[in-house]
Design a protein around this motif. Structure first.
Motif, short mmCIF file in Angstrom:
data_model
loop_
_atom_site.label_atom_id
_atom_site.label_comp_id
_atom_site.label_asym_id
_atom_site.label_seq_id
_atom_site.Cartn_x
_atom_site.Cartn_y
_atom_site.Cartn_z
N PHE A 94 0.85 -1.19 0.00
CA PHE A 94 0.00 0.00 0.00
C PHE A 94 0.88 1.24 0.00
N THR A 95 0.38 2.30 -0.62
CA THR A 95 1.16 3.54 -0.55
C THR A 95 0.94 4.17 0.83
N VAL A 96 1.86 5.08 1.18
CA VAL A 96 1.76 5.78 2.46
C VAL A 96 0.41 6.52 2.52
N PHE A 97 0.03 7.15 1.40
CA PHE A 97 -1.23 7.89 1.40
C PHE A 97 -2.40 6.96 1.75
N ASP A 98 -2.40 5.76 1.16
CA ASP A 98 -3.51 4.82 1.42
C ASP A 98 -3.50 4.32 2.86
N VAL A 99 -2.30 4.09 3.40
CA VAL A 99 -2.23 3.62 4.79
C VAL A 99 -2.82 4.69 5.71
N VAL A 100 -2.47 5.96 5.47
CA VAL A 100 -2.98 7.03 6.34
C VAL A 100 -4.48 7.24 6.08
N LYS A 115 -13.00 15.84 1.88
CA LYS A 115 -12.52 16.15 3.23
C LYS A 115 -11.51 15.09 3.71
N ASP A 116 -11.82 13.80 3.39
CA ASP A 116 -10.89 12.73 3.79
C ASP A 116 -9.51 12.97 3.16
N ILE A 117 -9.51 13.31 1.87
CA ILE A 117 -8.25 13.53 1.15
C ILE A 117 -7.51 14.72 1.77
N GLU A 118 -8.27 15.76 2.11
CA GLU A 118 -7.67 16.97 2.67
C GLU A 118 -7.07 16.69 4.06
N ILE A 129 5.99 14.18 6.37
CA ILE A 129 6.22 12.99 5.53
C ILE A 129 5.43 13.07 4.23
N ASP A 130 5.05 14.30 3.81
CA ASP A 130 4.29 14.42 2.57
C ASP A 130 5.09 13.95 1.36
N ASP A 131 6.43 14.03 1.46
CA ASP A 131 7.26 13.56 0.34
C ASP A 131 7.22 12.03 0.21
N LEU A 132 6.69 11.34 1.23
CA LEU A 132 6.62 9.87 1.17
C LEU A 132 5.28 9.39 0.63
N ALA A 133 4.36 10.31 0.35
CA ALA A 133 2.95 9.94 0.08
C ALA A 133 2.78 8.81 -0.93
N THR A 134 3.59 8.80 -2.00
CA THR A 134 3.36 7.79 -3.05
C THR A 134 4.28 6.58 -2.90
N ARG A 135 5.12 6.60 -1.85
CA ARG A 135 6.02 5.44 -1.63
C ARG A 135 5.22 4.28 -1.04
N HIS A 136 5.74 3.07 -1.24
CA HIS A 136 5.08 1.91 -0.65
C HIS A 136 5.50 1.77 0.81
N PHE A 137 4.49 1.57 1.66
CA PHE A 137 4.73 1.50 3.11
C PHE A 137 5.79 0.45 3.45
N ASN A 138 5.69 -0.73 2.78
CA ASN A 138 6.60 -1.82 3.16
C ASN A 138 8.03 -1.62 2.64
N GLU A 139 8.25 -0.51 1.93
CA GLU A 139 9.62 -0.23 1.48
C GLU A 139 10.26 0.90 2.29
N LEU A 140 9.59 1.32 3.35
CA LEU A 140 10.12 2.43 4.16
C LEU A 140 11.00 1.91 5.29
N VAL A 148 4.42 7.13 9.83
CA VAL A 148 3.21 6.91 9.04
C VAL A 148 2.10 6.35 9.94
N MET A 149 2.46 5.44 10.84
CA MET A 149 1.44 4.84 11.71
C MET A 149 0.86 5.88 12.68
N ILE A 150 1.69 6.84 13.09
CA ILE A 150 1.18 7.92 13.95
C ILE A 150 0.23 8.80 13.13
N ALA A 151 0.65 9.09 11.87
CA ALA A 151 -0.20 9.90 10.98
C ALA A 151 -1.55 9.21 10.76
N ARG A 152 -1.50 7.89 10.61
CA ARG A 152 -2.73 7.11 10.38
C ARG A 152 -3.69 7.26 11.56
#
Ligand code: ADP
Ligand code: MG
Length: 274
Positions: A94-100, A115-118, A129-140, A148-152
């Motif tokens: 999953f991408t970071v954006f999708d995890v959050v 609103k969810d996207i915002e 961590i906005d620069d990580l938004a399109t990275r895959h979570f499992n590659e971080l 990312v988990m705190i952001a989620r």
């Protein structure tokens, strides 16, 4: 907001993990749970979040028993950041954006709203961590995953944030950054936090209140000055320590040595290096 933990007890089968734990948390307060490995910190956080059901006692959120609240209701008021990242998100790309965005689950109806996207975009920016938004979570890295988990959890827009060792994978700069961000949310937005921390100096510096557990019971509770004392540390951790006060008046510890060190065992020939 008021969280009341009243006489909470929990056992895993016949193994008692928590005994008659009581404390209260108000709006905007940060409370750290400290204590040696196995003292019950993670179990207590799971009881508060409703993952585990206490066998005794009651937890109240704003006067309402949390065991009478649905999981959707609970997840709108509490966000939980687990200790390890071994959940589904770390196995699938999953991408970071999708995890959050998954943190918005309690609010998402038939589809994801603007609103969810915002909310997600704002939180990624806030956490840096906005620069990580399109990275895959499992590659971080472990530290990036932790942020990312705190952001989620923050995407749930909770009133209480529960975090299990949130700084365990972070270097000292990121430890300070993450705790400063959380502190800022508490002071400015009235977020309340319960977190398990191993680092007594970070706990002392960032907490309004501390609860020190020993074998599932509260050994000491109150302000960092009351909890972080040489006597408490030697009794609870079995480590002699020097405690002094920082410029801000917070206790700071230097661990000296264990009181009953494990005897050095003979190294079996098979694992001897030379
Ligand atoms: P801490 O987070 O302070 O290290 P835990 O809450 O994880 O402590 O554990 C408290 C006690 O409960 C320990 O004795 C631990 O071995 C036990 N325990 C934790 N999880 C389980 C489990 N799933 N099954 C059985 N015992 C457990
Ligand atoms: Mg734990």
């Amino acid at each position: 907001m008021k969280l009341v933990i009243n006489n909470v007890s929990f056992s895993y089968k016949s193994v008692p993990a928590l005994r008659n734990v009581c404390f209260e948390l108000g709006k905007g307060e940060i409370l750290s749970l400290v204590g040696p490995n196995g003292s019950g910190k993670s179990t207590l956080l799971k009881c508060i979040d409703g993952i585990l059901k206490p066998h005794g006692g009651t937890i109240f959120f704003d006067g309402k028993q949390t065991c009478s609240m649905s999981s959707k209701e609970l997840s709108k008021v509490m966000g939980y950041v687990p200790q390890s990242m071994t959940g589904a998100a770390s196995m699938f790309p999953f991408t970071v954006f999708d995890v959050v965005l998954a943190g918005r689950k309690p609010y998402i109806g038939w589809s994801v709203s603007e609103k969810d996207i915002e909310v997600v975009a704002n939180i990624l920016r806030f956490m840096g961590i906005d620069d990580l938004a399109t990275r895959h979570f499992n590659e971080l890295s472990g530290g990036e995953q932790q942020k990312v988990m705190i952001a989620r959890a923050l995407a749930q827009l909770p009133q209480i944030l529960l975090m299990d060792e949130p700084t365990s994978n972070l270097d000292i700069k990121h430890q300070l950054e993450v705790l400063q961000l959380i502190h800022c949310l508490c002071r400015n937005m009235g977020l309340s936090v319960v977190m398990a921390l191993h680092d007594l100096n970070l706990a002392s510096r960032f907490s309004d209140k501390m609860v020190m557990l020993k074998n599932g019971s509260i050994f000491a509770a109150g302000s960092p000055e009351k909890v972080i004392t040489e006597e408490n540390i030697v009794t609870v951790y079995g480590v002699r320590a020097h405690v002094s006060l920082t410029r801000l008046g917070k206790p700071q510890i230097i661990p000296l040595e264990p009181i009953n060190p494990q005897p050095v065992k003979e190294i079996p020939a098979r694992i001897a290096i030379v």
